[in-house]
Design an enzyme around this catalytic site. Structure first.
Site, mmCIF file in Angstrom:
data_model
loop_
_atom_site.group_PDB
_atom_site.id
_atom_site.type_symbol
_atom_site.label_atom_id
_atom_site.label_comp_id
_atom_site.label_asym_id
_atom_site.label_seq_id
_atom_site.Cartn_x
_atom_site.Cartn_y
_atom_site.Cartn_z
ATOM 1 N N GLU A 32 0.845 -1.202 0.000
ATOM 2 C CA GLU A 32 0.000 0.000 0.000
ATOM 3 C C GLU A 32 0.876 1.246 0.000
ATOM 4 O O GLU A 32 1.885 1.301 0.725
ATOM 5 C CB GLU A 32 -0.894 -0.038 1.237
ATOM 6 C CG GLU A 32 -2.259 0.556 1.042
ATOM 7 C CD GLU A 32 -3.137 -0.216 0.050
ATOM 8 O OE1 GLU A 32 -3.086 0.093 -1.158
ATOM 9 O OE2 GLU A 32 -3.876 -1.114 0.505
ATOM 10 N N THR A 34 2.762 2.106 -2.257
ATOM 11 C CA THR A 34 4.040 1.770 -2.890
ATOM 12 C C THR A 34 4.015 2.090 -4.383
ATOM 13 O O THR A 34 5.074 2.250 -4.990
ATOM 14 C CB THR A 34 4.377 0.271 -2.717
ATOM 15 O OG1 THR A 34 3.199 -0.483 -2.998
ATOM 16 C CG2 THR A 34 4.846 -0.042 -1.309
ATOM 17 N N ASP A 35 2.825 2.207 -4.970
ATOM 18 C CA ASP A 35 2.786 2.360 -6.442
ATOM 19 C C ASP A 35 3.464 3.644 -6.911
ATOM 20 O O ASP A 35 4.281 3.629 -7.827
ATOM 21 C CB ASP A 35 1.357 2.198 -7.018
ATOM 22 C CG ASP A 35 0.319 3.176 -6.495
ATOM 23 O OD1 ASP A 35 0.615 3.940 -5.546
ATOM 24 O OD2 ASP A 35 -0.811 3.174 -7.043
ATOM 25 N N SER A 123 -13.790 3.030 -6.886
ATOM 26 C CA SER A 123 -14.923 3.248 -7.787
ATOM 27 C C SER A 123 -14.550 4.292 -8.841
ATOM 28 O O SER A 123 -14.962 4.190 -9.997
ATOM 29 C CB SER A 123 -16.163 3.686 -7.012
ATOM 30 O OG SER A 123 -15.883 4.815 -6.238
ATOM 31 N N GLU A 156 -7.735 11.470 -13.456
ATOM 32 C CA GLU A 156 -7.856 11.585 -11.986
ATOM 33 C C GLU A 156 -6.983 12.733 -11.474
ATOM 34 O O GLU A 156 -7.413 13.540 -10.659
ATOM 35 C CB GLU A 156 -7.435 10.243 -11.362
ATOM 36 C CG GLU A 156 -7.520 10.179 -9.865
ATOM 37 C CD GLU A 156 -8.886 9.724 -9.340
ATOM 38 O OE1 GLU A 156 -9.595 9.011 -10.058
ATOM 39 O OE2 GLU A 156 -9.220 10.117 -8.215
ATOM 40 N N ASP A 168 -4.767 1.335 -9.200
ATOM 41 C CA ASP A 168 -6.220 1.132 -9.292
ATOM 42 C C ASP A 168 -6.663 0.918 -10.735
ATOM 43 O O ASP A 168 -7.454 0.021 -11.030
ATOM 44 C CB ASP A 168 -6.962 2.343 -8.714
ATOM 45 C CG ASP A 168 -6.559 2.604 -7.271
ATOM 46 O OD1 ASP A 168 -5.939 1.724 -6.658
ATOM 47 O OD2 ASP A 168 -6.863 3.702 -6.769
HETATM 48 C C1 GLA Z 1 -5.213 4.999 -3.760
HETATM 49 C C2 GLA Z 1 -4.460 5.396 -5.038
HETATM 50 C C3 GLA Z 1 -3.503 4.300 -5.483
HETATM 51 C C4 GLA Z 1 -2.595 3.851 -4.338
HETATM 52 C C5 GLA Z 1 -3.424 3.580 -3.073
HETATM 53 C C6 GLA Z 1 -2.548 3.309 -1.886
HETATM 54 O O1 GLA Z 1 -6.050 3.926 -4.023
HETATM 55 O O2 GLA Z 1 -5.368 5.682 -6.073
HETATM 56 O O3 GLA Z 1 -2.738 4.741 -6.581
HETATM 57 O O4 GLA Z 1 -1.583 4.776 -4.096
HETATM 58 O O5 GLA Z 1 -4.284 4.653 -2.747
HETATM 59 O O6 GLA Z 1 -1.811 2.156 -2.067
#
Ligand code: GLA
Length: 389
Positions: A32, A34-35, A123, A156, A168
């Site tokens: 989490e 980490t992306d 969503s 986004e 996501d």
């Molecule tokens: C949200 C963001 C993702 C990611 C998560 C945390 O969902 O849209 O890109 O950073 O939080 O892991």
């Protein structure tokens, strides 16, 4: 069924037969925040999805309708701008397409779905992915899936102001039934891994706290990570993101500068390793080990990264010593939404019942539980037939 309903409403409203696209929400097992630090994530698409139905118009009007909100919205293609409502995710995609040279004509769009909003199940990414996929089909742009998710992410960033990572959109677009995706957010290389939980299931427990404050806090976390990298880079120029950083580097270059930035970065550096360890657990069939790592992730998100809230902490603390629960943690951006739990199938009903009572007693709110199925990513559920009815 959502599909039948959206088709019916579309025909009644626009007297046309649309094409229909479905794009799911997502879970993330571990990895989490980490992306956007170029680390790994372990998401999967779920059996809750957003549907959009679209058809072309003969003018330059974009006419949107939400079945959920019972609201219409109309705008000209050359006047698309951010709104503060559900329409912004759709319009963000249209604008991003325009900026990249893909001009849509006017179109009608009806949206519906069953991904709970503000629950950390993405969503908004599902709406963006469904929209870009549907418009690509409708106008024949020939954009590939990788570019579509970049467009969705930019939408986004621009229209809702959340500088989110790619997880996501990736999960929504590329999900595969009964598999998790191990995605390297630096190289974008990915592999599917069957999610075999042997008598256990993924259960989401929604605190029903909407993560509405999340966007500014999210962007702030992202900045803190970038600040940490900048301080390291002054001495170690090969470090371009926290993906390359070690705890030693943080101790040496970040701690002397700022305690809070150090705290944030040390969560991320530890989480990179936890994901790799947890994934190895999944590969070896050691789900208990993966579960242990999930609890550790929650601890880090709550104490170091500080993106949890008292309701999420309550939800995780309450299952920590339950022998039917192998792992639990808050999921997604934070400040509300769901926890993800690995629960023994036989214990699920009892767990939900007990926890709901406790949650009501302590937080005066009801929880909502979902036993999740893992599904395929974005798909065309009905192609276009340009015939009026
Ligand atoms: C949200 C963001 C993702 C990611 C998560 C945390 O969902 O849209 O890109 O950073 O939080 O892991």
């Amino acid at each position: 069924m959502i599909y039948n309903k959206i088709l019916r409403v579309f025909k009644e409203k626009f007297a046309a037969v649309p094409l229909v696209v479905k794009s799911p929400g997502r879970v993330n097992i571990i990895g989490e925040h980490t992306d956007y630090n170029e680390g790994f994530v372990l998401p999967a698409a779920i059996d809750k999805a957003i549907y959009v139905a679209v058809s072309k118009r003969n003018d330059q009007t974009i006419h949107l309708y939400s079945i959920d909100y019972l609201q219409d919205y109309m705008v000209q293609t050359n006047e698309v701008a951010p709104t503060k409502t559900w329409t912004t995710y759709i319009l963000g995609v249209v604008k991003q397409l325009q900026l990249e040279g893909f001009e849509t004509g006017g179109f009608n769009l009806v949206i519906d779905g069953d991904v709970p909003i503000g629950a950390g199940l993405s969503s908004s990414a599902a709406v963006e992915c469904a929209t870009v996929y549907a418009l690509n089909e409708l106008f024949g742009f020939r954009i590939d899936k990788m570019q579509m998710i970049r467009i969705a992410q930019q939408a986004e960033h621009r229209f809702s102001g959340v500088k989110c990572g790619i997880m996501d959109m990736f999960a929504s677009m590329f999900g595969k039934k009964d598999h998790v995706i191990r995605l390297d957010c630096r190289s974008m290389a990915y592999e599917y891994k069957p999610l075999q939980l042997d008598g256990y299931k993924l259960v989401l427990l929604n605190t029903n706290i909407r993560h509405s404050l999340a966007s500014s806090a999210y962007n702030e976390r992202r900045q803190q990570c970038e600040q940490g990298v900048a301080w390291i880079r002054a001495y170690q120029p090969q470090v371009s993101s926290l993906r390359d950083a070690t705890m030693d580097m943080l101790d040496q270059y970040v701690l002397p500068k700022d305690k809070l930035v150090y705290q944030r970065c040390s969560y991320v550096v530890a989480e990179k390793q936890r994901l790799l360890d947890g994934f190895a657990g999944l590969e070896n069939g050691d789900i208990a080990f993966l579960g242990k790592k999930m609890f550790e992730t929650h601890e880090g998100l709550s104490k170091l990264y500080e993106v949890s809230c008292k309701e999420l902490d309550f939800m995780v603390d309450s299952v920590k010593h339950n022998p039917d629960v192998l792992g639990a943690r808050m999921m997604g951006g934070g400040f509300g939404g769901c926890t993800i739990n690995i629960v023994k199938e036989k214990g699920i009903d009892e767990l939900i019942e007990k926890l709901n009572l406790q949650y009501k007693r302590h937080h005066y709110k009801e929880l909502t539980a979902y036993v999740v199925g893992i599904e395929n990513g974005t798909s065309l559920v009905k192609p276009y037939t340009a015939v009026a009815v």
